[in-house]
Design a protein around this motif. Structure first.
Motif, short mmCIF file in Angstrom:
data_model
loop_
_atom_site.label_atom_id
_atom_site.label_comp_id
_atom_site.label_asym_id
_atom_site.label_seq_id
_atom_site.Cartn_x
_atom_site.Cartn_y
_atom_site.Cartn_z
N GLU A 163 -2.86 31.02 -11.05
CA GLU A 163 -3.36 29.65 -11.18
C GLU A 163 -2.22 28.68 -11.48
O GLU A 163 -2.19 27.56 -10.98
CB GLU A 163 -4.44 29.56 -12.27
CG GLU A 163 -5.07 28.22 -12.39
CD GLU A 163 -5.69 27.70 -11.11
OE1 GLU A 163 -5.62 26.48 -10.88
OE2 GLU A 163 -6.25 28.50 -10.32
N ALA A 164 -1.27 29.11 -12.30
CA ALA A 164 -0.11 28.27 -12.60
C ALA A 164 0.72 28.02 -11.34
O ALA A 164 1.21 26.91 -11.11
CB ALA A 164 0.75 28.91 -13.68
N GLU A 165 0.87 29.05 -10.51
CA GLU A 165 1.61 28.89 -9.26
C GLU A 165 0.88 27.96 -8.30
O GLU A 165 1.50 27.16 -7.60
CB GLU A 165 1.83 30.25 -8.61
CG GLU A 165 2.84 31.11 -9.33
CD GLU A 165 2.93 32.53 -8.79
OE1 GLU A 165 2.13 32.89 -7.89
OE2 GLU A 165 3.79 33.28 -9.27
N GLN A 222 1.32 20.28 -7.01
CA GLN A 222 2.15 19.16 -7.46
C GLN A 222 3.30 18.91 -6.49
O GLN A 222 3.55 17.78 -6.08
CB GLN A 222 2.76 19.47 -8.82
CG GLN A 222 1.81 19.56 -9.96
CD GLN A 222 2.53 20.02 -11.21
OE1 GLN A 222 3.67 19.65 -11.45
NE2 GLN A 222 1.86 20.83 -12.01
N ARG A 223 3.98 19.98 -6.14
CA ARG A 223 5.15 19.85 -5.28
C ARG A 223 4.78 19.33 -3.89
O ARG A 223 5.49 18.51 -3.32
CB ARG A 223 5.87 21.18 -5.18
CG ARG A 223 6.50 21.57 -6.49
CD ARG A 223 7.09 22.97 -6.45
NE ARG A 223 7.46 23.41 -7.78
CZ ARG A 223 8.50 22.95 -8.46
NH1 ARG A 223 9.27 22.04 -7.93
NH2 ARG A 223 8.77 23.40 -9.66
N LEU A 224 3.68 19.81 -3.36
CA LEU A 224 3.25 19.36 -2.04
C LEU A 224 2.87 17.88 -2.07
O LEU A 224 3.26 17.11 -1.19
CB LEU A 224 2.07 20.20 -1.55
CG LEU A 224 1.56 19.87 -0.15
CD1 LEU A 224 2.66 20.13 0.87
CD2 LEU A 224 0.34 20.69 0.16
N ALA A 225 2.12 17.47 -3.08
CA ALA A 225 1.72 16.07 -3.18
C ALA A 225 2.95 15.17 -3.30
O ALA A 225 3.03 14.12 -2.64
CB ALA A 225 0.79 15.87 -4.37
N LEU A 226 3.91 15.56 -4.11
CA LEU A 226 5.12 14.75 -4.25
C LEU A 226 5.93 14.73 -2.97
O LEU A 226 6.47 13.69 -2.57
CB LEU A 226 6.00 15.29 -5.37
CG LEU A 226 5.69 14.78 -6.75
CD1 LEU A 226 6.60 15.44 -7.78
CD2 LEU A 226 5.84 13.28 -6.82
N GLN A 227 6.03 15.86 -2.30
CA GLN A 227 6.80 15.92 -1.07
C GLN A 227 6.18 15.04 0.01
O GLN A 227 6.88 14.33 0.71
CB GLN A 227 6.89 17.37 -0.57
CG GLN A 227 7.82 17.56 0.59
CD GLN A 227 9.27 17.32 0.22
OE1 GLN A 227 9.69 17.63 -0.88
NE2 GLN A 227 10.02 16.76 1.12
N ILE A 228 4.87 15.05 0.11
CA ILE A 228 4.20 14.26 1.13
C ILE A 228 4.30 12.76 0.83
O ILE A 228 4.63 11.96 1.70
CB ILE A 228 2.72 14.68 1.25
CG1 ILE A 228 2.63 16.07 1.89
CG2 ILE A 228 1.93 13.68 2.08
CD1 ILE A 228 1.25 16.67 1.87
N PHE A 229 4.01 12.37 -0.40
CA PHE A 229 3.95 10.95 -0.72
C PHE A 229 5.29 10.33 -1.08
O PHE A 229 5.54 9.18 -0.78
CB PHE A 229 2.97 10.70 -1.87
CG PHE A 229 1.55 10.72 -1.42
CD1 PHE A 229 1.05 9.72 -0.62
CD2 PHE A 229 0.71 11.75 -1.78
CE1 PHE A 229 -0.26 9.74 -0.18
CE2 PHE A 229 -0.60 11.79 -1.36
CZ PHE A 229 -1.08 10.77 -0.56
N ALA A 272 -3.62 38.17 -17.14
CA ALA A 272 -2.27 37.64 -17.01
C ALA A 272 -1.96 37.31 -15.56
O ALA A 272 -1.36 36.26 -15.25
CB ALA A 272 -1.26 38.63 -17.56
N PHE A 273 -2.36 38.19 -14.65
CA PHE A 273 -2.14 37.96 -13.23
C PHE A 273 -2.87 36.71 -12.76
O PHE A 273 -2.31 35.86 -12.05
CB PHE A 273 -2.61 39.17 -12.41
CG PHE A 273 -2.61 38.92 -10.93
CD1 PHE A 273 -1.43 38.92 -10.21
CD2 PHE A 273 -3.80 38.67 -10.26
CE1 PHE A 273 -1.43 38.69 -8.85
CE2 PHE A 273 -3.81 38.43 -8.90
CZ PHE A 273 -2.62 38.44 -8.20
#
Length: 100
Positions: free
Chosen positions: A18-20, A26-33, A12-13
């Motif tokens: 992995e989900a985090e 995703q968030r980093l790629a969107l923020q950068i581009f 579970a951990f």
């Protein structure tokens, strides 16, 4: 604690971690581009989200071409992050269509 319980907690951990990582990618790629946060984009109207989907598809295609040519600036993690962000955005559009 039983051995089986420990194994379940460990799995579970690892799944949560992995989900985090995927979410952060995703968030980093969107923020950068795009200069936008994923949560903000999901709250946009359907037309705006569709425009962001088109934009992400173009960015993913650019990354794919760079990767195919072996360009020095190609980054697999960025490519994966953009694809996951696109998938998340498309899922949010499907959910909002069903809710309407």
């Amino acid at each position: 604690m039983a051995h089986i319980d420990w194994i379940k907690e460990r799995q579970a951990f690892l799944a949560t971690r992995e989900a985090e990582r995927a979410s952060a990618r995703q968030r980093l790629a969107l923020q950068i581009f795009c200069g936008e946060d994923l949560d903000t984009i999901i709250t946009f109207s359907a037309a705006d989200r569709l425009n962001y989907c088109r934009r992400l598809k173009r960015l993913i295609e650019r990354e794919r071409i760079k990767g195919g040519k072996g360009h020095w600036s190609y980054d697999l993690n960025r490519h994966i992050g953009l694809k996951q962000a696109l998938d998340t955005l498309q899922k949010s559009m499907q959910v909002s269509v069903r809710a309407d």
